[in-house]
Motif scaffolding. Structure first.
Motif, short mmCIF file in Angstrom:
data_model
loop_
_atom_site.label_atom_id
_atom_site.label_comp_id
_atom_site.label_asym_id
_atom_site.label_seq_id
_atom_site.Cartn_x
_atom_site.Cartn_y
_atom_site.Cartn_z
N ALA A 96 4.34 -10.92 -14.29
CA ALA A 96 3.87 -9.53 -14.36
C ALA A 96 2.38 -9.44 -14.59
N GLU A 97 1.81 -10.41 -15.30
CA GLU A 97 0.39 -10.33 -15.66
C GLU A 97 -0.55 -10.60 -14.48
N GLN A 98 -0.02 -11.10 -13.38
CA GLN A 98 -0.86 -11.39 -12.22
C GLN A 98 -1.29 -10.12 -11.51
N CYS A 99 -2.52 -10.10 -11.02
CA CYS A 99 -3.08 -8.96 -10.29
C CYS A 99 -2.32 -8.73 -8.99
N CYS A 100 -2.23 -7.48 -8.57
CA CYS A 100 -1.54 -7.16 -7.31
C CYS A 100 -2.43 -7.40 -6.11
N GLY A 101 -3.75 -7.58 -6.34
CA GLY A 101 -4.66 -7.87 -5.24
C GLY A 101 -5.47 -6.71 -4.74
N PHE A 102 -5.24 -5.51 -5.29
CA PHE A 102 -5.98 -4.36 -4.77
C PHE A 102 -7.46 -4.43 -5.17
N GLY A 105 -9.76 -2.30 -5.92
CA GLY A 105 -10.74 -1.39 -5.30
C GLY A 105 -11.26 -1.94 -3.98
N THR A 106 -12.58 -2.07 -3.86
CA THR A 106 -13.17 -2.56 -2.61
C THR A 106 -12.93 -4.04 -2.39
N PHE A 107 -12.39 -4.75 -3.39
CA PHE A 107 -11.99 -6.15 -3.20
C PHE A 107 -10.99 -6.26 -2.05
N ALA A 108 -10.09 -5.27 -1.95
CA ALA A 108 -9.07 -5.29 -0.90
C ALA A 108 -9.69 -5.17 0.49
N ALA A 138 -2.43 -11.49 0.40
CA ALA A 138 -1.59 -12.58 -0.12
C ALA A 138 -1.15 -12.30 -1.55
N MET A 139 -2.05 -11.75 -2.35
CA MET A 139 -1.69 -11.41 -3.74
C MET A 139 -0.67 -10.28 -3.77
N GLY A 140 -0.83 -9.33 -2.86
CA GLY A 140 0.15 -8.25 -2.77
C GLY A 140 1.52 -8.74 -2.37
N VAL A 141 1.57 -9.69 -1.44
CA VAL A 141 2.84 -10.27 -1.01
C VAL A 141 3.52 -10.97 -2.18
N ASP A 142 2.73 -11.72 -2.97
CA ASP A 142 3.31 -12.39 -4.14
C ASP A 142 3.93 -11.37 -5.10
N LYS A 143 3.22 -10.27 -5.31
CA LYS A 143 3.71 -9.25 -6.25
C LYS A 143 5.00 -8.61 -5.74
N ILE A 144 5.03 -8.28 -4.46
CA ILE A 144 6.24 -7.67 -3.88
C ILE A 144 7.39 -8.67 -3.89
N ASN A 145 7.12 -9.94 -3.59
CA ASN A 145 8.18 -10.95 -3.65
C ASN A 145 8.77 -11.04 -5.06
N ASN A 146 7.90 -11.02 -6.05
CA ASN A 146 8.37 -11.09 -7.44
C ASN A 146 9.18 -9.84 -7.80
N ALA A 147 8.74 -8.70 -7.31
CA ALA A 147 9.47 -7.46 -7.58
C ALA A 147 10.86 -7.49 -6.94
N GLU A 148 10.94 -8.02 -5.72
CA GLU A 148 12.24 -8.14 -5.06
C GLU A 148 13.15 -9.11 -5.81
N GLN A 149 12.57 -10.22 -6.27
CA GLN A 149 13.36 -11.22 -6.98
C GLN A 149 13.91 -10.68 -8.29
N SER A 150 13.25 -9.69 -8.85
CA SER A 150 13.72 -9.10 -10.11
C SER A 150 15.04 -8.35 -9.93
N GLY A 151 15.30 -7.92 -8.69
CA GLY A 151 16.51 -7.15 -8.42
C GLY A 151 16.36 -5.66 -8.64
N ALA A 152 15.13 -5.21 -8.85
CA ALA A 152 14.90 -3.79 -9.12
C ALA A 152 14.95 -2.95 -7.85
N ASP A 153 15.29 -1.68 -8.03
CA ASP A 153 15.22 -0.72 -6.92
C ASP A 153 13.81 -0.16 -6.78
N PHE A 154 13.12 -0.04 -7.92
CA PHE A 154 11.79 0.57 -7.94
C PHE A 154 10.80 -0.35 -8.66
N MET A 170 -0.59 2.25 -4.03
CA MET A 170 -0.94 2.41 -2.61
C MET A 170 -0.94 1.06 -1.91
N HIS A 171 -1.58 0.08 -2.55
CA HIS A 171 -1.66 -1.27 -2.00
C HIS A 171 -0.27 -1.89 -1.87
#
Length: 230
Positions: free
Chosen positions: A159-165, A167-170, A179-195, A205-206
């Motif tokens: 959870a402590e890892q940045c999502c990759g957005f 601001g203008t870094f994105a 790539a950082m956003g993909v990691d975050k979404i993969n982790n969210a999916e693995q959690s089994g959450a709906d939201f 947004m990112h």
């Protein structure tokens, strides 16, 4: 109690339901909400991009728009962090009102964790970088989520890892950001959450873009939208 709402650029232009939810939530808790219509940007994007002069101009404009406000609430940890911690650097001598991120206001000022919300879904929470590292909101958002009727809160891996957005870094580092956003979404999916919940529209947004591009079933939602649900 009367407070002024700072809605932020992204909520105003892309996520109006975040603003509506914030107002609905605060009014349900007996707070009178004022909305200074002269408000614009807090200058965070300019500050992060290396333009402190332009950031200072916007901070002074913010201070002018909220000159009659004793207390300001915003549904954004990053914008609250900009105004609390960087405004004195880029706009020295400017009188600023007290600015609270939403979860800080609910817990520290109103003294509530149960806001009367109901959201019967499985949720995981992403602690955004500015809210965690700059503001230090800690477990305030999860304490609020734990009191929502019907909500099953589960831990987000890494959870402590940045999502990759960032601001203008994105924009300047699109491949790394994605790539950082993909990691975050993969982790969210693995959690089994709906939201996947967060308290910054910019990160959501990112992450929403990454999830939709990958056809991931998980949905993104702002903390204010959950807390306003009934």
């Amino acid at each position: 109690m009367k407070v002024s709402l700072f809605i932020t650029c992204l909520a105003d232009t892309l996520f109006p339901d975040v603003g509506r939810s914030t107002v609905r939530l605060l009014e349900r808790l007996g707070v009178e909400v004022d909305f200074p219509e002269a408000q614009t940007c807090c200058g965070q994007m300019h500050m992060n991009s290396g333009y402190p002069g332009e950031a200072g101009t916007l901070v002074r404009k913010f201070a002018s728009a909220f000159a009659d406000s004793d207390l300001v609430v915003t549904p954004s940890g990053s914008c609250a962090g900009m105004l609390r911690h960087h405004s004195t650097t880029v706009a020295r001598g400017t009188a600023m009102p007290k600015v609270y991120e939403l979860s800080e206001f609910l817990i520290d000022v109103l003294g509530v964790t149960d806001v009367g919300a109901r959201f019967p879904h499985t949720v995981t929470y992403h602690p955004t970088c500015h809210s965690s590292r700059l503001l230090g909101v800690g477990d305030r958002p999860t304490r609020l989520l734990q009191q929502v009727e019907g909500l099953n809160l589960i831990t987000l891996p890494a959870a402590e890892q940045c999502c990759g957005f960032g601001g203008t870094f994105a924009i300047k580092n699109a491949d790394t950001s994605s790539a950082m956003g993909v990691d975050k979404i993969n982790n969210a999916e693995q959690s089994g959450a709906d939201f996947l919940c967060a308290s910054d529209a910019s990160c959501l947004m990112h992450l929403k873009g990454v999830a939709e591009k990958r056809h991931a079933p998980i949905r993104t939602i702002h903390l204010a939208e959950i807390l306003a649900a009934s």
